[in-house]
Design a protein around this motif. Structure first.
Motif, PDB file in Angstrom:
ATOM      1  N   THR A  39       0.806  -1.231   0.000  1.00 51.46           N
ATOM      2  CA  THR A  39       0.000   0.000   0.000  1.00 51.46           C
ATOM      3  C   THR A  39       0.835   1.274   0.000  1.00 51.46           C
ATOM      4  N   ARG A  40       2.157   1.141   0.307  1.00 51.95           N
ATOM      5  CA  ARG A  40       3.052   2.294   0.419  1.00 51.95           C
ATOM      6  C   ARG A  40       2.656   3.211   1.564  1.00 51.95           C
ATOM      7  N   ILE A  41       2.062   2.638   2.570  1.00 45.69           N
ATOM      8  CA  ILE A  41       1.725   3.379   3.781  1.00 45.69           C
ATOM      9  C   ILE A  41       2.794   3.064   4.823  1.00 45.69           C
ATOM     10  N   PRO A  42       3.388   4.074   5.490  1.00 41.14           N
ATOM     11  CA  PRO A  42       4.418   3.797   6.498  1.00 41.14           C
ATOM     12  C   PRO A  42       3.905   2.836   7.572  1.00 41.14           C
ATOM     13  N   GLN A  43       4.809   1.966   8.044  1.00 45.19           N
ATOM     14  CA  GLN A  43       4.414   0.969   9.031  1.00 45.19           C
ATOM     15  C   GLN A  43       3.885   1.615  10.313  1.00 45.19           C
ATOM     16  N   PRO A  58      -1.206  12.272  10.660  1.00 44.29           N
ATOM     17  CA  PRO A  58      -1.143  13.719  10.392  1.00 44.29           C
ATOM     18  C   PRO A  58      -2.484  14.418  10.496  1.00 44.29           C
ATOM     19  N   SER A  59      -3.572  13.759  10.067  1.00 46.25           N
ATOM     20  CA  SER A  59      -4.885  14.392  10.115  1.00 46.25           C
ATOM     21  C   SER A  59      -5.968  13.348   9.904  1.00 46.25           C
ATOM     22  N   ARG A  60      -7.222  13.772  10.031  1.00 53.80           N
ATOM     23  CA  ARG A  60      -8.357  12.891   9.767  1.00 53.80           C
ATOM     24  C   ARG A  60      -8.343  12.394   8.329  1.00 53.80           C
ATOM     25  N   THR A  61      -7.855  13.259   7.440  1.00 48.30           N
ATOM     26  CA  THR A  61      -7.756  12.885   6.024  1.00 48.30           C
ATOM     27  C   THR A  61      -6.963  11.600   5.853  1.00 48.30           C
ATOM     28  N   TYR A  62      -5.812  11.518   6.521  1.00 53.52           N
ATOM     29  CA  TYR A  62      -4.964  10.339   6.391  1.00 53.52           C
ATOM     30  C   TYR A  62      -5.594   9.122   7.045  1.00 53.52           C
ATOM     31  N   ALA A  63      -6.280   9.307   8.142  1.00 59.05           N
ATOM     32  CA  ALA A  63      -6.927   8.180   8.809  1.00 59.05           C
ATOM     33  C   ALA A  63      -7.931   7.505   7.885  1.00 59.05           C
ATOM     34  N   VAL A  64      -8.757   8.312   7.204  1.00 58.40           N
ATOM     35  CA  VAL A  64      -9.771   7.764   6.297  1.00 58.40           C
ATOM     36  C   VAL A  64      -9.134   7.190   5.040  1.00 58.40           C
ATOM     37  N   GLY A  65      -8.211   7.948   4.452  1.00 57.34           N
ATOM     38  CA  GLY A  65      -7.587   7.499   3.202  1.00 57.34           C
ATOM     39  C   GLY A  65      -6.775   6.236   3.378  1.00 57.34           C
ATOM     40  N   PHE A  66      -5.948   6.180   4.429  1.00 58.32           N
ATOM     41  CA  PHE A  66      -5.136   4.992   4.670  1.00 58.32           C
ATOM     42  C   PHE A  66      -6.014   3.777   4.990  1.00 58.32           C
TER      43      PHE A  66
END
Length: 284
Positions: A39-43, A58-66
């Motif tokens: 997924t290229r998401i940091p561990q 970093p933000s709610r954006t990343y929580a949902v997107g990841f």
């Protein structure tokens, strides 16, 4: 993991979004490193999601997107996972997040890669250099090419023709198959026809792995087929793919790899073969 996995309604009510993802990952036999490579998401962000510690993102954006990308990889129903995640964020599980940010990325793994950024910068430099050369050539009359000398004039007479039909080295059908990583962090897994793991690692740039000659129907699984150089019997063959896609259950026997190499020239030759009328063939 191609088909969507339905989550039991009772489990969806009892488990947090991160717990759903963690249980599904363990059921698939994957570890955090594999998911990060795919997924290229940091561990560290994956660990934060599984533990519902959204404040480390970093933000709610990343929580949902990841979480969406994670659910897609595992084949989970992303609507269920994201619905539970938004409930947790609304309840304060993601305290400290930037709640005013309403944008949610569809898939963070689709952001431009570092290689694409460097390629764009190089293209811009070449464009500027070409424009400068054009200006000097056509708009600066004082700058002229040096006069030709006797040594620079091509000698008269026929030009020697290069020999044609020279034999070129061909890969050996039963030669060793070697995979070499062209960049750092290339996750790859090799296994035989019975599913037994032969080799699994995040290969560094220049690191190689040779398929055992006694392996039964060896196959490969990787998310970076374009980053793996392949040789058969010491001769290079085409990559599994030049695109940024996940490949799985691809046979890597010498015969299978050579068949992939020969398929492209044969197809091109058939497409460019002249169309000879049947009357002309009869005349011969």
């Amino acid at each position: 993991m191609d088909e969507s996995v339905q989550i039991d309604e009772h489990d969806a009510n009892e488990l947090r979004a991160g717990e759903m993802l963690r249980e599904a990952r363990k059921a698939e036999g994957l570890d955090i490193a594999q998911v990060a490579a795919e997924t290229r998401i940091p561990q560290r962000h994956l660990v934060a999601i599984e533990s519902s510690d959204y404040g480390k993102l970093p933000s709610r954006t990343y929580a949902v997107g990841f979480s969406r990308s994670y659910a897609r990889l595992l084949g989970l129903d992303e609507t269920v996972v994201l619905a539970r995640l938004r409930e947790e964020l609304a309840e304060g599980a993601g305290e400290g997040q930037q709640r005013h940010d309403k944008f949610e990325p569809g898939d963070p793994a689709r952001v431009p890669s570092r290689g694409l950024v460097w390629f764009s910068m190089l293209a811009a430099v070449l464009l500027i250099a070409g424009a400068f050369t054009f200006y000097r050539t056509y708009f600066s009359p004082a700058i002229t090419p040096p006069p030709l000398t006797a040594d620079a004039v091509a000698p008269a007479g026929p030009v020697a023709q290069q020999p044609t039909g020279a034999a070129t080295a061909q890969p050996v059908a039963n030669g060793p198959v070697v995979f070499t990583s062209l960049m750092d962090g290339t996750w790859v897994k090799f296994y035989d026809g019975d599913g037994k793991r032969l080799y699994e690692a995040q290969m560094a740039k220049g690191q190689s792995y040779t398929i055992p000659t006694d392996a039964k129907d060896p196959k490969v699984w990787t998310g970076r087929p374009y980053a793996l150089e392949i040789t058969v019997g010491g001769q290079q063959v085409p990559k599994l793919s030049e695109d940024d896609v996940v490949v799985k259950d691809i046979s890597v026997t010498p015969q299978a790899l050579l068949a992939r190499e020969q398929a492209a020239p044969d197809t091109q030759a058939a497409a460019t073969a002249p169309n000879i009328p049947q009357s002309a063939q009869g005349a011969n």
